[in-house]
Motif scaffolding. Structure first.
Motif, PDB file in Angstrom:
ATOM      1  N   GLU A 159     -14.727  11.081  -1.484  1.00 12.19           N
ATOM      2  CA  GLU A 159     -15.881  12.136  -1.455  1.00 12.19           C
ATOM      3  C   GLU A 159     -15.857  13.309  -0.537  1.00 12.19           C
ATOM      4  N   ARG A 160     -15.521  12.837   0.789  1.00 10.33           N
ATOM      5  CA  ARG A 160     -15.297  14.103   1.774  1.00 10.33           C
ATOM      6  C   ARG A 160     -14.279  14.841   1.407  1.00 10.33           C
ATOM      7  N   LEU A 161     -13.030  14.311   1.097  1.00  8.73           N
ATOM      8  CA  LEU A 161     -11.838  15.233   0.392  1.00  8.73           C
ATOM      9  C   LEU A 161     -12.337  16.251  -0.558  1.00  8.73           C
ATOM     10  N   LEU A 162     -12.747  15.635  -1.705  1.00  3.67           N
ATOM     11  CA  LEU A 162     -13.601  16.500  -2.768  1.00  3.67           C
ATOM     12  C   LEU A 162     -14.329  17.396  -2.441  1.00  3.67           C
ATOM     13  N   ARG A 163     -15.167  17.273  -1.391  1.00  7.19           N
ATOM     14  CA  ARG A 163     -16.575  18.088  -0.799  1.00  7.19           C
ATOM     15  C   ARG A 163     -15.765  19.099  -0.205  1.00  7.19           C
ATOM     16  N   ASP A 164     -14.592  18.850   0.614  1.00 13.13           N
ATOM     17  CA  ASP A 164     -13.833  19.921   1.042  1.00 13.13           C
ATOM     18  C   ASP A 164     -13.337  20.844   0.467  1.00 13.13           C
ATOM     19  N   VAL A 165     -12.766  20.550  -0.883  1.00 14.74           N
ATOM     20  CA  VAL A 165     -12.321  21.530  -1.643  1.00 14.74           C
ATOM     21  C   VAL A 165     -13.347  22.371  -2.412  1.00 14.74           C
ATOM     22  N   ASN A 166     -14.229  21.483  -2.917  1.00 16.22           N
ATOM     23  CA  ASN A 166     -15.480  22.299  -3.643  1.00 16.22           C
ATOM     24  C   ASN A 166     -15.932  23.280  -2.605  1.00 16.22           C
ATOM     25  N   ASP A 167     -16.424  22.941  -1.378  1.00 17.04           N
ATOM     26  CA  ASP A 167     -17.034  24.058  -0.428  1.00 17.04           C
ATOM     27  C   ASP A 167     -16.216  25.047   0.360  1.00 17.04           C
ATOM     28  N   GLY A 168     -15.020  24.838   0.303  1.00 22.30           N
ATOM     29  CA  GLY A 168     -14.084  25.479   1.055  1.00 22.30           C
ATOM     30  C   GLY A 168     -13.334  26.480   0.087  1.00 22.30           C
ATOM     31  N   THR A 169     -13.781  26.512  -1.181  1.00 25.22           N
ATOM     32  CA  THR A 169     -13.211  27.607  -2.243  1.00 25.22           C
ATOM     33  C   THR A 169     -14.013  28.561  -2.583  1.00 25.22           C
ATOM     34  N   ALA A 170     -14.092  29.791  -2.223  1.00 28.16           N
ATOM     35  CA  ALA A 170     -14.762  30.900  -2.643  1.00 28.16           C
ATOM     36  C   ALA A 170     -14.117  32.180  -2.950  1.00 28.16           C
ATOM     37  N   LEU A 171     -14.725  32.985  -3.556  1.00 22.03           N
ATOM     38  CA  LEU A 171     -14.091  34.636  -3.786  1.00 22.03           C
ATOM     39  C   LEU A 171     -13.917  35.227  -2.603  1.00 22.03           C
ATOM     40  N   THR A 172     -14.481  34.784  -1.365  1.00 25.88           N
ATOM     41  CA  THR A 172     -14.180  35.602  -0.399  1.00 25.88           C
ATOM     42  C   THR A 172     -13.111  34.806   0.566  1.00 25.88           C
ATOM     43  N   SER A 173     -12.622  33.865   0.164  1.00 23.44           N
ATOM     44  CA  SER A 173     -11.529  33.106   0.847  1.00 23.44           C
ATOM     45  C   SER A 173     -10.406  33.866   0.658  1.00 23.44           C
ATOM     46  N   ARG A 206       0.850  -1.164  -0.189  1.00 26.22           N
ATOM     47  CA  ARG A 206       0.022  -0.072   0.073  1.00 26.22           C
ATOM     48  C   ARG A 206       0.847   1.310   0.213  1.00 26.22           C
ATOM     49  N   GLN A 207       0.774   2.062  -1.053  1.00 26.95           N
ATOM     50  CA  GLN A 207       1.356   3.205  -1.043  1.00 26.95           C
ATOM     51  C   GLN A 207       0.475   4.559  -0.665  1.00 26.95           C
ATOM     52  N   THR A 208       1.130   5.717  -0.107  1.00 23.37           N
ATOM     53  CA  THR A 208       0.165   6.710   0.342  1.00 23.37           C
ATOM     54  C   THR A 208       0.206   8.076  -1.017  1.00 23.37           C
ATOM     55  N   VAL A 209      -0.915   8.316  -1.326  1.00 20.26           N
ATOM     56  CA  VAL A 209      -1.033   9.436  -2.109  1.00 20.26           C
ATOM     57  C   VAL A 209      -1.443  10.669  -1.361  1.00 20.26           C
ATOM     58  N   LEU A 210      -0.770  11.578  -1.603  1.00 16.25           N
ATOM     59  CA  LEU A 210      -1.124  13.038  -0.778  1.00 16.25           C
ATOM     60  C   LEU A 210      -1.461  13.942  -1.845  1.00 16.25           C
ATOM     61  N   LEU A 211      -2.759  14.248  -1.684  1.00 22.05           N
ATOM     62  CA  LEU A 211      -3.329  15.319  -2.823  1.00 22.05           C
ATOM     63  C   LEU A 211      -3.082  16.607  -2.155  1.00 22.05           C
ATOM     64  N   ILE A 212      -2.495  17.618  -2.801  1.00 22.52           N
ATOM     65  CA  ILE A 212      -2.022  19.126  -2.340  1.00 22.52           C
ATOM     66  C   ILE A 212      -2.731  19.890  -3.258  1.00 22.52           C
ATOM     67  N   THR A 213      -3.559  20.777  -2.676  1.00 20.23           N
ATOM     68  CA  THR A 213      -4.225  21.847  -3.513  1.00 20.23           C
ATOM     69  C   THR A 213      -4.479  23.052  -2.947  1.00 20.23           C
ATOM     70  N   ASP A 214      -4.651  24.199  -3.624  1.00 23.44           N
ATOM     71  CA  ASP A 214      -5.094  25.451  -3.115  1.00 23.44           C
ATOM     72  C   ASP A 214      -6.605  25.754  -3.118  1.00 23.44           C
ATOM     73  N   THR A 215      -7.006  25.966  -1.792  1.00 22.92           N
ATOM     74  CA  THR A 215      -8.426  26.434  -1.928  1.00 22.92           C
ATOM     75  C   THR A 215      -8.772  28.005  -1.505  1.00 22.92           C
ATOM     76  N   GLY A 216      -7.630  28.842  -1.897  1.00 21.35           N
ATOM     77  CA  GLY A 216      -7.727  30.100  -1.728  1.00 21.35           C
ATOM     78  C   GLY A 216      -8.699  30.752  -2.927  1.00 21.35           C
ATOM     79  N   ARG A 217      -8.744  32.104  -2.893  1.00 22.63           N
ATOM     80  CA  ARG A 217      -9.663  32.685  -3.855  1.00 22.63           C
ATOM     81  C   ARG A 217      -9.305  32.701  -5.459  1.00 22.63           C
ATOM     82  N   ASN A 218      -7.977  32.407  -5.477  1.00 24.36           N
ATOM     83  CA  ASN A 218      -7.532  32.270  -6.866  1.00 24.36           C
ATOM     84  C   ASN A 218      -8.232  30.998  -7.718  1.00 24.36           C
TER      85      ASN A 218
END
Length: 300
Positions: A143-157, A75-87
């Motif tokens: 699904e929870r990871l994707l939802r976090d990115v989707n819901d946590g990214t906004a122009l007000t971030s 088993r390998q570990t994959v770490l997704l890294i992304t920006d949820t700032g306003r950009n």
């Protein structure tokens, strides 16, 4: 609310009809080839074996070349890294919000990882702070990871800065992993290059850039008005009047600056040995990920 992972699977299914079955899975499976392996035993050298796998000391004692054989860690570990700032709440080149492209890319790699029995974690955030999710298996977790990115990214971030997320990983993760980075059109400066070189020495890194909408030129693709409407730069919160955005001089200057930024990013990631692709829309993501893994396997 529709499941984000269902959307990801749908895109992958469409792609599968256009490519030979298993090609994308095969490219993912090759990412860790020859790495993160446990020693098993020795065997005689066969023409075509990797020279780097020869055990020279054992070969000298034996009198003929011997190859070290390894067994893959299950088993390998994959770490997704992304920006949820306003950009990432701004428009992409294809007209969607950039976070939609990011969610698709993260979902594709996360889903491939789980199909191969790997666990998936995530680090995301903006220029002020990062948050992390532990590596786990299962579609509900992804699904929870994707939802976090989707819901946590906004122009007000707060403002975006992928350096904050990369620094968080450097401080908090010691285990060797595959890092899949999704960011906007950042150009690494000297400090970011040093940070990436440190991470690259320990981890495998794949990088996908989400293309920005064009501030100069015609209207945003898919919009009702393709005329010279005012543009808004989310990164620095400034407006560009439509009449200036449509100016030939501004368009030429913008194109030259874009080419310079792209060249700087490509050169920096190439120096660091990090495979890189870009995607302008969610429709681009699956073929882009396929290309990314192929480039990583070939060392390009």
């Amino acid at each position: 609310m529709p499941r984000l992972l269902t959307r990801v699977k749908s895109k992958m299914s469409i792609f599968a009809h256009r490519k030979a079955r298993g090609m994308l899975d095969g490219e993912y499976g090759s990412v860790f080839k020859g790495r993160s392996l446990d020693f098993e035993d020795l065997r005689a050298y066969i023409p075509g074996d990797e020279v780097r796998d020869i055990d020279w000391k054992a070969s000298a004692r034996h009198g003929s070349p011997l190859i070290k054989r390894y067994v893959a860690v299950r088993r390998q570990t994959v770490l997704l890294i992304t920006d949820t700032g306003r950009n990432m709440a701004a428009s992409s080149l294809g007209g969607e919000e950039k976070k939609d492209v990011a969610v698709m890319a993260l979902g594709v790699v996360g889903y491939l990882a789980q199909r191969h029995g790997d666990v998936v974690g995530m680090v995301c955030g903006d220029g002020t702070a990062s948050r992390s999710w532990p590596a786990k298996a299962g579609e509900a977790h992804l699904e929870r990871l994707l939802r976090d990115v989707n819901d946590g990214t906004a122009l007000t971030s707060p403002r975006s800065s992928i350096v904050e997320q990369l620094s968080y990983v450097a401080r908090n993760y010691g285990q060797r992993m595959l890092l899949f980075v999704v960011a906007d059109e950042v150009v690494p400066d000297a400090g970011m290059e040093r940070l990436l070189r440190r991470l690259r020495a320990q981890h495998e890194i794949l990088w996908l850039t989400v293309r920005d909408a064009q501030l100069a030129g015609p209207g945003v693709p898919g919009s009702a008005n393709s005329g010279p409407e005012d543009r808004y730069d989310v990164a620095d919160t400034r407006f560009l009047p439509g009449r200036l955005a449509a100016s030939e001089a501004v368009i030429r200057a913008y194109a030259a600056a874009q080419e310079q930024r792209d060249g700087g990013r490509e050169a920096a990631l190439r120096r660091l040995g990090i495979a890189h692709v870009h995607a302008g829309s969610s429709h681009d993501v699956v073929p882009a990920v396929f290309t990314l893994m192929e480039r990583h396997r070939r060392g390009k």
